[in-house]
Design an enzyme around this catalytic site. Structure first.
Site: not given
Ligand code: ADP
Length: 323
Positions: A104, A187, A190
């Site tokens: 992040k 993976k 979203k």
């Protein structure tokens, strides 16, 4: 799950499918993580709508409010108190080392807030609030579960108690699963690669485009060769929705170099549509029924708070506060 979009195949196979099996035999708590969502500063008018979307999708997948407790995180503010206690026994260094945090920071260097850093302690509080023993998650959440166990153990040691059980990541098949994305990169998620993520509500041309554009290569040149990752991914997705016979047919074609990826994708599209259609229909039905959704939310809040209040009372007394 955070209400920041729609559920995708990774959420379903990594988490939801196991939830649904668990609810028949265990005292289960499932929630919509709207506090967690605040790390990205959503627009207030979107918050309510996003919660509704995820709730409809949970119910459409088969979560049953009569069997399980389904609640919205912010209707159980006791979790914030436990989150604060856990932050007191958590080291900044261990939070900074979390893979999801580092990712992040890389993606959004201008929004590295304390909520993002302490995401794992809030997640641990969500789990420990109900003194959970089994947590159905995908492989991507393994590290968070390990941290939750560490925090629980640390709390127990510090206060010389065995109050918190050490929760285990759980999947009915034994191994935790990782559903791959359609672009050969990591993976399905979203957070990255809209086009490489199949949502439960995808249909028609949207679904067709995603599958037909999935990354492939020129095809095997030698018999029985090892599959490159993007082809392995396509096979993994086919296995989720097609019969073993169909999967075998394409495995054989790959092994004797006669495979045509276009045919395989057409098959995947057809079987994916059969798999997704009942979800889509239930989601549409449920979204039109606000009265029922509000009832589910109210019922879940009552049940979840009962368990949360008890835990907080116990924890306060363990810590030495007046309970
Ligand atoms: P959040 O919305 O909190 O970020 P995610 O959407 O990342 O949560 O994940 C919610 C749940 O779905 C978790 O249990 C996670 O393990 C599971 N999950 C998400 N993506 C995948 C995937 N590609 N494979 C397996 N499980 C997944």
């Amino acid at each position: 799950m955070r209400p920041t979009g729609n559920l995708h195949l990774g959420n379903y196979f990594g988490a939801l499918k196991n939830f649904i099996r668990l609810q028949d035999n265990y005292d289960c708590y499932f929630f919509i993580a709207d506090y967690h969502m605040l790390t990205t500063h959503p627009n207030p008018s979107d918050v309510q709508q996003n919660v509704k979307t995820i709730l409809c999708e949970y119910l459409a997948c088969g979560l049953d409010p009569e069997k399980a407790t389904i609640y919205v995180q912010s209707s159980v503010p006791e979790v914030c108190e436990l989150y604060m206690y856990l932050n007191m026994i958590t080291y900044v260094g261990e939070l900074q080392r979390v893979a999801a945090f580092k990712e992040k920071v890389r993606q959004n260097p201008n929004n590295v807030n304390a909520g993002l850093l302490t995401y794992p302690t809030l997640m641990a509080a969500d789990i420990l609030l109900h003194r959970a023993t089994k947590v159905p998650v995908g492989k991507d959440q393994q590290q968070h579960l390990e941290m939750t166990r560490d925090f629980a153990e640390r709390f127990n040691k510090l206060y010389k108690t065995d109050y918190f059980p050490l929760p285990q990541a759980f999947n009915f098949e034994g191994e935790l699963v990782k559903i791959p994305s359609l672009d050969g990169n990591g993976k399905m998620s979203k957070s990255y690669g809209e086009q490489a993520t199949i949502y439960l509500i995808d249909e028609g041309n949207v679904l067709k485009k995603k599958i037909m554009r999935a990354k492939t290569d020129e095809g095997p040149k030698e018999k029985n060769s090892t599959k490159p990752v993007e082809i392995e991914n396509l096979f993994s997705l086919l296995k989720l929705v097609s019969t073993p016979q169909i999967v075998q047919q394409f495995e054989d074609a790959y092994n004797d170099c006669s495979i045509r990826y276009g045919d395989m994708k057409k098959q995947l599209l057809e079987d994916m549509n059969v798999f997704l259609t009942p979800f889509r229909e239930r989601i549409k039905e449920l979204s039109a029924n606000d009265d029922y959704l509000n009832k589910v939310i109210a019922m879940g809040a009552d049940k979840a708070r009962e368990s949360a209040i008890k835990t907080i009372k116990d924890v306060r007394s363990i810590i030495g506060f007046r309970a």
